[in-house]
Design a protein around this motif. Structure first.
Motif, PDB file in Angstrom:
ATOM      1  N   SER A  23       0.702  -1.274   0.019  1.00  0.00           N
ATOM      2  CA  SER A  23       0.005  -0.063   0.049  1.00  0.00           C
ATOM      3  C   SER A  23       0.877   1.186   0.018  1.00  0.00           C
ATOM      4  N   PHE A  24       2.083   1.321   0.805  1.00  0.00           N
ATOM      5  CA  PHE A  24       2.985   2.549   0.777  1.00  0.00           C
ATOM      6  C   PHE A  24       3.510   2.490  -0.726  1.00  0.00           C
ATOM      7  N   LEU A  25       3.877   1.499  -1.468  1.00  0.00           N
ATOM      8  CA  LEU A  25       4.419   1.598  -2.670  1.00  0.00           C
ATOM      9  C   LEU A  25       3.366   2.164  -3.665  1.00  0.00           C
ATOM     10  N   LEU A  26       2.270   1.660  -3.363  1.00  0.00           N
ATOM     11  CA  LEU A  26       1.035   2.095  -4.333  1.00  0.00           C
ATOM     12  C   LEU A  26       0.953   3.450  -4.229  1.00  0.00           C
ATOM     13  N   ALA A  27       0.827   3.974  -2.871  1.00  0.00           N
ATOM     14  CA  ALA A  27       0.366   5.312  -2.636  1.00  0.00           C
ATOM     15  C   ALA A  27       1.685   6.365  -3.120  1.00  0.00           C
ATOM     16  N   ALA A  28       2.823   5.768  -2.987  1.00  0.00           N
ATOM     17  CA  ALA A  28       4.061   6.783  -3.767  1.00  0.00           C
ATOM     18  C   ALA A  28       3.892   6.547  -5.233  1.00  0.00           C
ATOM     19  N   LEU A  29       3.378   5.482  -5.823  1.00  0.00           N
ATOM     20  CA  LEU A  29       3.152   5.504  -7.301  1.00  0.00           C
ATOM     21  C   LEU A  29       2.161   6.378  -7.684  1.00  0.00           C
ATOM     22  N   VAL A  30       1.036   6.466  -6.986  1.00  0.00           N
ATOM     23  CA  VAL A  30       0.074   7.498  -7.197  1.00  0.00           C
ATOM     24  C   VAL A  30       0.527   8.838  -7.152  1.00  0.00           C
ATOM     25  N   VAL A  31       1.326   9.180  -6.016  1.00  0.00           N
ATOM     26  CA  VAL A  31       1.685  10.662  -5.841  1.00  0.00           C
ATOM     27  C   VAL A  31       2.463  11.078  -7.071  1.00  0.00           C
ATOM     28  N   VAL A  32       3.546  10.263  -7.403  1.00  0.00           N
ATOM     29  CA  VAL A  32       4.378  10.365  -8.660  1.00  0.00           C
ATOM     30  C   VAL A  32       3.695  10.484  -9.910  1.00  0.00           C
ATOM     31  N   ALA A  33       2.707   9.742 -10.163  1.00  0.00           N
ATOM     32  CA  ALA A  33       1.914   9.775 -11.331  1.00  0.00           C
ATOM     33  C   ALA A  33       1.156  11.131 -11.326  1.00  0.00           C
ATOM     34  N   GLY A  34       0.787  11.468  -9.982  1.00  0.00           N
ATOM     35  CA  GLY A  34      -0.152  12.951 -10.078  1.00  0.00           C
ATOM     36  C   GLY A  34       0.790  14.050 -10.208  1.00  0.00           C
ATOM     37  N   VAL A  35       1.991  13.950  -9.759  1.00  0.00           N
ATOM     38  CA  VAL A  35       2.903  15.189  -9.830  1.00  0.00           C
ATOM     39  C   VAL A  35       3.422  15.220 -11.256  1.00  0.00           C
ATOM     40  N   SER A  36       3.489  14.117 -11.862  1.00  0.00           N
ATOM     41  CA  SER A  36       3.888  13.886 -13.286  1.00  0.00           C
ATOM     42  C   SER A  36       2.808  14.485 -14.073  1.00  0.00           C
TER      43      SER A  36
END
Length: 104
Positions: free
Chosen positions: A30-43
């Protein structure tokens, strides 16, 4: 009776270890998924606005500053100038200089 209690306690310990392992795995995923969502959102946000993300800008500025102020002093590179020692002197208002007295 002791044999049954030992087997039951071993079974409970194994079940507890399995539950804890699953909980840790779920937390990491879940932590990795949240980080992936944040990176995708910022990108996505940087693509929509046309600006680079703030961390990229900050690290590129830090890199430019380090390259500007070091000028070839990294290990394995020779310095770009000779070091010259000079004697310090005091200059008065008329432009005359007097040598400083050395410390004893």
């Amino acid at each position: 009776m002791n044999l049954i209690a030992d087997a039951f306690s071993r079974l409970l310990r194994g079940a507890l270890k399995l539950v804890l392992l699953l909980a840790v795995t779920l937390f990491i995923v879940s932590f990795l998924l949240a980080a992936l969502v944040v990176v995708a959102g910022v990108s996505l946000w940087s693509l929509l606005t046309g600006r680079k993300p703030a961390p990229v800008v900050m690290f590129s500025r830090m890199r430019e500053q380090s390259q500007r102020y070091t000028q070839g002093v990294w290990p394995g590179q020779a310095p770009k100038g000779d070091v010259v020692d000079v004697d310090a002197s005091v200059v008065d208002e008329q432009g005359r200089s007097e040598p400083l007295q050395r410390l004893r």
